[in-house]
Design a protein around this motif. Structure first.
Motif, PDB file in Angstrom:
ATOM      1  N   MET A   1       0.853  -1.177   0.000  1.00 28.51           N
ATOM      2  CA  MET A   1       0.000   0.000   0.000  1.00 28.51           C
ATOM      3  C   MET A   1       0.896   1.236   0.000  1.00 28.51           C
ATOM      4  O   MET A   1       1.813   1.338   0.804  1.00 28.51           O
ATOM      5  N   GLU A   2       0.605   2.162  -0.881  1.00 26.01           N
ATOM      6  CA  GLU A   2       1.332   3.425  -0.940  1.00 26.01           C
ATOM      7  C   GLU A   2       0.684   4.403   0.036  1.00 26.01           C
ATOM      8  O   GLU A   2      -0.530   4.374   0.239  1.00 26.01           O
ATOM      9  N   ILE A   3       1.481   5.254   0.649  1.00 23.33           N
ATOM     10  CA  ILE A   3       0.979   6.252   1.581  1.00 23.33           C
ATOM     11  C   ILE A   3       1.416   7.622   1.084  1.00 23.33           C
ATOM     12  O   ILE A   3       2.598   7.862   0.852  1.00 23.33           O
ATOM     13  N   VAL A   4       0.424   8.507   0.916  1.00 24.04           N
ATOM     14  CA  VAL A   4       0.693   9.862   0.435  1.00 24.04           C
ATOM     15  C   VAL A   4       0.292  10.848   1.525  1.00 24.04           C
ATOM     16  O   VAL A   4      -0.870  10.913   1.914  1.00 24.04           O
ATOM     17  N   LEU A   5       1.271  11.587   2.021  1.00 25.34           N
ATOM     18  CA  LEU A   5       1.035  12.653   2.983  1.00 25.34           C
ATOM     19  C   LEU A   5       0.784  13.928   2.198  1.00 25.34           C
ATOM     20  O   LEU A   5       1.578  14.277   1.322  1.00 25.34           O
ATOM     21  N   ALA A   6      -0.298  14.625   2.488  1.00 25.51           N
ATOM     22  CA  ALA A   6      -0.624  15.849   1.758  1.00 25.51           C
ATOM     23  C   ALA A   6      -1.007  16.936   2.760  1.00 25.51           C
ATOM     24  O   ALA A   6      -1.857  16.710   3.619  1.00 25.51           O
ATOM     25  N   SER A   7      -0.361  18.092   2.623  1.00 25.72           N
ATOM     26  CA  SER A   7      -0.601  19.157   3.594  1.00 25.72           C
ATOM     27  C   SER A   7      -0.463  20.532   2.968  1.00 25.72           C
ATOM     28  O   SER A   7       0.106  20.686   1.887  1.00 25.72           O
ATOM     29  N   HIS A   8      -0.948  21.504   3.697  1.00 25.39           N
ATOM     30  CA  HIS A   8      -0.667  22.891   3.375  1.00 25.39           C
ATOM     31  C   HIS A   8       0.820  23.113   3.669  1.00 25.39           C
ATOM     32  O   HIS A   8       1.313  22.705   4.722  1.00 25.39           O
ATOM     33  N   SER A   9       1.520  23.719   2.745  1.00 26.55           N
ATOM     34  CA  SER A   9       2.946  24.018   2.872  1.00 26.55           C
ATOM     35  C   SER A   9       3.741  22.732   3.116  1.00 26.55           C
ATOM     36  O   SER A   9       3.417  21.688   2.552  1.00 26.55           O
ATOM     37  N   ASN A  10       4.765  22.799   3.943  1.00 29.26           N
ATOM     38  CA  ASN A  10       5.742  21.712   4.027  1.00 29.26           C
ATOM     39  C   ASN A  10       5.563  20.750   5.197  1.00 29.26           C
ATOM     40  O   ASN A  10       6.473  19.976   5.499  1.00 29.26           O
ATOM     41  N   LEU A  11       4.408  20.774   5.854  1.00 32.90           N
ATOM     42  CA  LEU A  11       4.179  19.836   6.953  1.00 32.90           C
ATOM     43  C   LEU A  11       4.392  18.393   6.500  1.00 32.90           C
ATOM     44  O   LEU A  11       5.046  17.604   7.186  1.00 32.90           O
ATOM     45  N   SER A  12       3.856  18.040   5.352  1.00 30.07           N
ATOM     46  CA  SER A  12       3.957  16.663   4.857  1.00 30.07           C
ATOM     47  C   SER A  12       5.406  16.278   4.553  1.00 30.07           C
ATOM     48  O   SER A  12       5.816  15.146   4.804  1.00 30.07           O
ATOM     49  N   VAL A  13       6.175  17.213   4.048  1.00 27.63           N
ATOM     50  CA  VAL A  13       7.588  16.951   3.753  1.00 27.63           C
ATOM     51  C   VAL A  13       8.344  16.703   5.059  1.00 27.63           C
ATOM     52  O   VAL A  13       9.128  15.754   5.173  1.00 27.63           O
ATOM     53  N   GLY A  14       8.096  17.530   6.060  1.00 29.13           N
ATOM     54  CA  GLY A  14       8.724  17.343   7.365  1.00 29.13           C
ATOM     55  C   GLY A  14       8.307  16.039   8.020  1.00 29.13           C
ATOM     56  O   GLY A  14       9.116  15.349   8.651  1.00 29.13           O
ATOM     57  N   MET A  15       7.034  15.675   7.869  1.00 31.90           N
ATOM     58  CA  MET A  15       6.539  14.421   8.434  1.00 31.90           C
ATOM     59  C   MET A  15       7.220  13.226   7.774  1.00 31.90           C
ATOM     60  O   MET A  15       7.619  12.275   8.446  1.00 31.90           O
ATOM     61  N   LYS A  16       7.387  13.290   6.473  1.00 26.71           N
ATOM     62  CA  LYS A  16       8.078  12.216   5.744  1.00 26.71           C
ATOM     63  C   LYS A  16       9.533  12.123   6.198  1.00 26.71           C
ATOM     64  O   LYS A  16      10.036  11.031   6.473  1.00 26.71           O
ATOM     65  N   GLU A  17      10.196  13.257   6.295  1.00 23.78           N
ATOM     66  CA  GLU A  17      11.599  13.264   6.723  1.00 23.78           C
ATOM     67  C   GLU A  17      11.750  12.726   8.144  1.00 23.78           C
ATOM     68  O   GLU A  17      12.664  11.945   8.427  1.00 23.78           O
ATOM     69  N   THR A  18      10.862  13.116   9.036  1.00 24.93           N
ATOM     70  CA  THR A  18      10.919  12.640  10.420  1.00 24.93           C
ATOM     71  C   THR A  18      10.648  11.142  10.482  1.00 24.93           C
ATOM     72  O   THR A  18      11.334  10.404  11.206  1.00 24.93           O
ATOM     73  N   THR A  19       9.672  10.685   9.735  1.00 20.14           N
ATOM     74  CA  THR A  19       9.363   9.256   9.691  1.00 20.14           C
ATOM     75  C   THR A  19      10.572   8.463   9.208  1.00 20.14           C
ATOM     76  O   THR A  19      10.933   7.439   9.801  1.00 20.14           O
ATOM     77  N   GLU A  20      11.205   8.939   8.170  1.00 20.77           N
ATOM     78  CA  GLU A  20      12.365   8.223   7.627  1.00 20.77           C
ATOM     79  C   GLU A  20      13.593   8.354   8.521  1.00 20.77           C
ATOM     80  O   GLU A  20      14.464   7.488   8.509  1.00 20.77           O
ATOM     81  N   PHE A  21      13.665   9.390   9.325  1.00 20.17           N
ATOM     82  CA  PHE A  21      14.719   9.503  10.328  1.00 20.17           C
ATOM     83  C   PHE A  21      14.583   8.365  11.341  1.00 20.17           C
ATOM     84  O   PHE A  21      15.563   7.768  11.766  1.00 20.17           O
ATOM     85  N   ILE A  22      13.349   8.062  11.709  1.00 18.49           N
ATOM     86  CA  ILE A  22      13.074   7.017  12.695  1.00 18.49           C
ATOM     87  C   ILE A  22      13.130   5.618  12.082  1.00 18.49           C
ATOM     88  O   ILE A  22      13.739   4.703  12.637  1.00 18.49           O
ATOM     89  N   MET A  23      12.505   5.435  10.905  1.00 19.21           N
ATOM     90  CA  MET A  23      12.327   4.099  10.326  1.00 19.21           C
ATOM     91  C   MET A  23      13.251   3.789   9.157  1.00 19.21           C
ATOM     92  O   MET A  23      13.240   2.672   8.663  1.00 19.21           O
ATOM     93  N   GLY A  24      14.008   4.758   8.699  1.00 20.01           N
ATOM     94  CA  GLY A  24      14.806   4.559   7.497  1.00 20.01           C
ATOM     95  C   GLY A  24      13.964   4.864   6.262  1.00 20.01           C
ATOM     96  O   GLY A  24      12.767   5.128   6.347  1.00 20.01           O
ATOM     97  N   LYS A  25      14.602   4.832   5.117  1.00 20.36           N
ATOM     98  CA  LYS A  25      13.946   5.146   3.853  1.00 20.36           C
ATOM     99  C   LYS A  25      12.708   4.277   3.666  1.00 20.36           C
ATOM    100  O   LYS A  25      12.743   3.067   3.875  1.00 20.36           O
ATOM    101  N   GLN A  26      11.610   4.908   3.254  1.00 15.78           N
ATOM    102  CA  GLN A  26      10.336   4.218   3.027  1.00 15.78           C
ATOM    103  C   GLN A  26       9.915   4.466   1.584  1.00 15.78           C
ATOM    104  O   GLN A  26       9.461   5.553   1.240  1.00 15.78           O
TER     105      GLN A  26
END
Length: 140
Positions: A1-26
Motif C-alpha cells: 500500500m502506498e501512503i501519500v502525505l498531503a498538507s498545506h505548505s511543508n508539513l507533509s515533507v517534514g513528516m516524511k523526513e521525520t518518519t524516515e529519520f526514525i524508520m529509514g527510507k520508506q
C-alpha cells in the motif's frame, strides 16, 4: 500500500523526513506540499504523483479535515475503490500505518484504518508538567 502525505505548505515533507529519520527510507511513503510551488495545484500534484506509483492502492493522509488540501484529495479519490483517506496527520499515525500489512477487502482495510486512527490519537493528551512532580521520572 502506498501512503501519500498531503498538507498545506511543508508539513507533509517534514513528516516524511521525520518518519524516515526514525524508520529509514520508506519507498512507499510520499509527500505533497500544497501551495508551495507557484502554478501547481493540489490536483496537478496528486495526478503527477499517483500516476507514477506502481499500484492503485493508496492511503492519503491530510493535515486538516475540511481544509482545501483535504477537499482536493477527496475530489480526486471519487470512484476509486482502492483509495483511502485519513485526516489529522500525526507522526504516531504515519509510523503505525507503515508497520501494518493490510487486508484485501475494502471493508477490512477501513476497519484496520479506524483502529489505527484510534490508537494513534490515544497518545494525544495535555500534560501539565508543573503539577506532575516526580511522576515524570516514573512515566519515562
Amino acid at each position: 500500500m502506498e501512503i501519500v502525505l498531503a498538507s498545506h505548505s511543508n508539513l507533509s515533507v517534514g513528516m516524511k523526513e521525520t518518519t524516515e529519520f526514525i524508520m529509514g527510507k520508506q519507498d512507499n511513503l510520499h509527500a505533497i506540499a500544497a501551495y508551495v510551488e507557484e502554478g501547481k495545484s493540489v490536483g496537478d500534484q496528486l495526478e503527477e504523483l499517483v500516476s507514477s506509483l506502481a499500484t492503485n492502492e493508496v492511503i492519503f493522509i491530510t493535515d486538516l479535515k475540511g481544509g482545501s488540501v483535504n477537499s482536493a484529495v477527496s475530489e480526486y479519490m471519487i470512484g476509486k475503490e482502492k483509495y483511502f483517506l485519513i485526516s489529522g496527520m500525526n507522526l504516531a499515525l504515519v509510523l503505525e500505518l507503515l508497520s501494518v500489512s493490510f487486508k484485501e477487502k475494502r471493508e477490512e482495510v477501513i476497519k484496520q484504518l479506524e483502529e489505527i486512527v484510534v490508537n494513534s490519537a490515544s497518545g494525544t493528551e495535555v500534560i501539565d508538567v508543573n503539577n506532575l512532580g516526580t511522576q515524570i521520572d516514573e512515566d519515562f
